[in-house]
Scaffold this active site. Structure first.
Site, mmCIF file in Angstrom:
data_model
loop_
_atom_site.group_PDB
_atom_site.id
_atom_site.type_symbol
_atom_site.label_atom_id
_atom_site.label_comp_id
_atom_site.label_asym_id
_atom_site.label_seq_id
_atom_site.Cartn_x
_atom_site.Cartn_y
_atom_site.Cartn_z
ATOM 1 N N ARG A 37 0.766 -1.176 0.174
ATOM 2 C CA ARG A 37 0.179 0.114 0.152
ATOM 3 C C ARG A 37 0.750 1.291 0.015
ATOM 4 N NH1 ARG A 37 -5.327 -0.739 1.953
ATOM 5 N NH2 ARG A 37 -6.100 -2.485 0.769
ATOM 6 N N ARG A 41 -3.289 6.793 0.005
ATOM 7 C CA ARG A 41 -3.765 7.918 1.109
ATOM 8 C C ARG A 41 -2.761 8.487 1.710
ATOM 9 N NH1 ARG A 41 -9.168 5.557 3.276
ATOM 10 N NH2 ARG A 41 -7.766 3.782 2.973
ATOM 11 N N ARG A 50 -6.725 11.726 -7.039
ATOM 12 C CA ARG A 50 -8.135 11.273 -6.790
ATOM 13 C C ARG A 50 -9.338 11.933 -6.469
ATOM 14 N NH1 ARG A 50 -9.210 6.447 -4.276
ATOM 15 N NH2 ARG A 50 -11.243 7.371 -4.869
ATOM 16 N N ASP A 86 -6.858 -3.080 -7.430
ATOM 17 C CA ASP A 86 -7.266 -3.620 -6.148
ATOM 18 C C ASP A 86 -7.580 -5.078 -6.368
ATOM 19 O OD1 ASP A 86 -8.644 -2.544 -3.451
ATOM 20 O OD2 ASP A 86 -9.931 -4.019 -4.170
ATOM 21 N N TYR A 161 -15.069 -11.712 0.511
ATOM 22 C CA TYR A 161 -15.854 -10.420 -0.044
ATOM 23 C C TYR A 161 -17.078 -10.471 -0.530
ATOM 24 C CZ TYR A 161 -11.972 -7.581 1.889
ATOM 25 O OH TYR A 161 -11.117 -6.863 2.498
HETATM 26 O O1 CP3 Z 1 0.433 0.322 -3.110
HETATM 27 C C1 CP3 Z 1 -0.444 -0.566 -3.175
HETATM 28 O O2 CP3 Z 1 -0.253 -1.525 -2.404
HETATM 29 C C2 CP3 Z 1 -1.415 -0.150 -4.160
HETATM 30 C C3 CP3 Z 1 -2.403 -1.198 -4.673
HETATM 31 C C4 CP3 Z 1 -3.376 -1.656 -3.879
HETATM 32 C C5 CP3 Z 1 -4.576 -1.352 -3.341
HETATM 33 N N1 CP3 Z 1 -5.287 -2.469 -2.681
HETATM 34 C C6 CP3 Z 1 -5.113 -0.078 -3.477
HETATM 35 C C7 CP3 Z 1 -6.136 0.469 -2.675
HETATM 36 C C8 CP3 Z 1 -3.320 -3.243 -3.232
HETATM 37 C C9 CP3 Z 1 -2.070 -4.114 -3.537
HETATM 38 C C10 CP3 Z 1 -4.684 -3.556 -2.641
HETATM 39 C C11 CP3 Z 1 -4.946 -4.885 -2.386
HETATM 40 C C12 CP3 Z 1 -6.154 -5.031 -1.483
HETATM 41 N N2 CP3 Z 1 -7.362 -4.524 -1.538
HETATM 42 C C13 CP3 Z 1 -6.171 -6.160 -0.436
HETATM 43 C C14 CP3 Z 1 -5.054 -7.061 -0.090
HETATM 44 C C15 CP3 Z 1 -3.966 -6.281 0.585
HETATM 45 C C16 CP3 Z 1 -4.299 -6.165 2.171
HETATM 46 O O3 CP3 Z 1 -4.493 -4.896 2.591
HETATM 47 O O4 CP3 Z 1 -4.224 -6.923 2.777
HETATM 48 C C17 CP3 Z 1 -7.404 -6.028 0.076
HETATM 49 C C18 CP3 Z 1 -7.641 -6.914 1.161
HETATM 50 C C19 CP3 Z 1 -8.203 -5.030 -0.491
HETATM 51 C C20 CP3 Z 1 -9.578 -4.676 -0.367
HETATM 52 C C21 CP3 Z 1 -9.586 -3.233 0.308
HETATM 53 N N3 CP3 Z 1 -9.794 -2.304 -1.099
HETATM 54 C C22 CP3 Z 1 -9.698 -2.667 1.192
HETATM 55 C C23 CP3 Z 1 -9.690 -3.440 2.531
HETATM 56 C C24 CP3 Z 1 -9.536 -1.340 1.130
HETATM 57 C C25 CP3 Z 1 -9.662 -0.204 2.038
HETATM 58 C C26 CP3 Z 1 -10.928 0.590 2.222
HETATM 59 C C27 CP3 Z 1 -10.395 1.886 3.199
HETATM 60 O O5 CP3 Z 1 -10.890 2.707 2.719
HETATM 61 O O6 CP3 Z 1 -9.981 1.704 4.260
HETATM 62 C C28 CP3 Z 1 -9.500 -1.144 -0.341
HETATM 63 C C29 CP3 Z 1 -9.537 0.397 -0.957
HETATM 64 C C30 CP3 Z 1 -8.292 0.611 -1.684
HETATM 65 N N4 CP3 Z 1 -7.529 -0.172 -2.342
HETATM 66 C C31 CP3 Z 1 -7.357 1.628 -1.320
HETATM 67 C C32 CP3 Z 1 -6.339 1.945 -1.793
HETATM 68 C C33 CP3 Z 1 -5.347 2.909 -2.413
HETATM 69 C C34 CP3 Z 1 -7.976 3.007 -0.553
HETATM 70 C C35 CP3 Z 1 -9.323 3.612 -1.510
HETATM 71 C C36 CP3 Z 1 -9.053 5.301 -1.394
HETATM 72 O O7 CP3 Z 1 -7.971 5.635 -1.646
HETATM 73 O O8 CP3 Z 1 -10.069 5.772 -1.542
#
Ligand code: CP3
Length: 352
Positions: A37, A41, A50, A86, A161
């Protein structure tokens, strides 16, 4: 399938970057470092880009996804980019109604719980992955010698999910289905394995030099449930990817008891969360895989001397492995001060 002649892994075959050497178990000249990640953010430049764009729409806009992937590489000087996308993108590209709710995570309009729900899941058409291939190609064209890591969610985490309809701590409905209806479970995890495997293969074919499978929630499972009901599908997800020959990483949270079984899915490197010291993880994993991890994300807010001592400890324990890639034990928390991440990279490159 094999990689095209201008693929970074082919061009760098005789002189791979430190990250790829470490994943393969060679000793690189410095300890490579990147952060799960790292895009997102914690970066003001990300928050700015974004504004006004939905999360999954941003992932499917090749220019935007590419720029967001590059931001942390430019800022921190990390040893890899991780493709901005994602784990639910292949679900969305199959036509399932899934959204990402800020502060919560992926949410489904209609959860998938019955045999009929599973039978109705649409296939992922290969053409639907075009925005992913385009974004990866744009990104590697700008990364130079820095490798890009592709990723996908493992079938269990993805299925959780779909079944729960959103994020869930213990995935009770998902695990109940696993033990109640073997046929529906198998059909659901097969669908997940196929779409997630195709998503990862598309990234690697388009230019990613390594792949990471995230089974974020596998830590809820007993070893026997993991081995019997989950691992075969994770192996299946990696099938179309394995033949491409790039190194593969497998990571989950709270998976100390599952590490060897996660290795046995067939990967080069196992990611370890912050709960288990790396030297203990290496005892459980043996000498034939590299390890990745495992700075406690909570310590990113500690005073620098405390964090520095922790990094030194992680680096020293990591020496027990055939090779070590420094990372966090889970993703960068959104409120992290990004200058701390840059400082970690500088420190590891100087001392690792
Ligand atoms: O640098 C990176 O790692 C970027 C790419 C990335 C994202 N999601 C971007 C993202 C990766 C590798 C993921 C994987 C992902 N997504 C996982 C596996 C990794 C882990 O954290 O265990 C999982 C379980 C998800 C599902 C998911 N998507 C979650 C739990 C969330 C968070 C929700 C929140 O707002 O707290 C997301 C959204 C997400 N995916 C964001 C990002 C940058 C945040 C959304 C935003 O910026 O508005």
């Amino acid at each position: 399938m094999s990689l095209h002649d201008s693929h970074p892994s082919v061009l760098q075959r005789n002189d791979p970057p430190p990250l790829i050497r470490a994943y393969r178990g060679e000793q690189p000249t410095r300890t490579p470092v990147w952060f799960m990640r790292q895009a997102g953010r914690s970066l003001p430049e990300y928050r700015e880009l974004r504004v006004g764009t939905d999360m999954l729409d941003a992932c499917l806009n090749p220019e935007l996804a590419s720029e967001i992937t590059l931001q942390p590489v430019r800022r921190h000087g990390v040893d890899a980019g991780i493709f901005f996308s994602d784990i639910v993108i292949p679900v969305r590209l199959s036509g399932v109604d899934v959204r990402i709710v800020a502060g919560r995570g992926p949410v489904l309009e209609n959860p998938v719980r019955t045999a009929a729900d599973v039978a109705a899941l649409p296939p992922l058409e290969p053409e639907a992955l075009a925005p992913i291939r385009d974004a990866v190609a744009l990104t590697v064209a700008q990364l130079g010698s820095t490798p890009l890591i592709g990723f996908a969610g493992a079938p269990y985490t993805l299925a959780s999910y779909l079944v729960e309809g959103g994020p869930s701590k213990e995935q009770l409905k998902t695990r109940a289905l696993m033990h109640s209806d073997a046929e529906t479970w198998s059909a659901l995890l097969t669908w997940c394995a196929e779409i997630t495997g195709a998503f990862l293969a598309a990234q690697i074919e388009a230019g990613a030099s390594a792949g990471q499978l995230f089974d974020s929630w596998a830590g809820s499972l007993s070893l026997s449930d993991y081995t019997r009901h989950v691992a075969p599908f994770s192996a299946r997800a990696l099938e179309p990817v394995r033949e491409l020959g790039v190194p593969l990483v497998h990571f989950g949270v709270g998976t100390g008891e599952l590490l060897a079984a996660m290795r046995d899915v067939g990967v080069d490197t196992v990611g370890v969360d912050w709960r288990l010291p790396l030297d203990e993880a290496v005892k459980r994993l043996g000498p034939d895989v590299s390890v990745q991890g495992n700075i406690d994300p909570a310590l990113l807010r500690a005073p620098w001397p405390v964090l520095e001592a922790h990094i030194v400890d992680v680096l020293e324990r990591g020496r027990a492995a055939r090779a070590h890639v420094l990372n966090l034990g889970h993703g960068v928390p959104p409120d992290t001060d990004p200058t701390v991440l840059t400082r970690i990279v500088e420190f590891v490159h100087a001392h690792g």
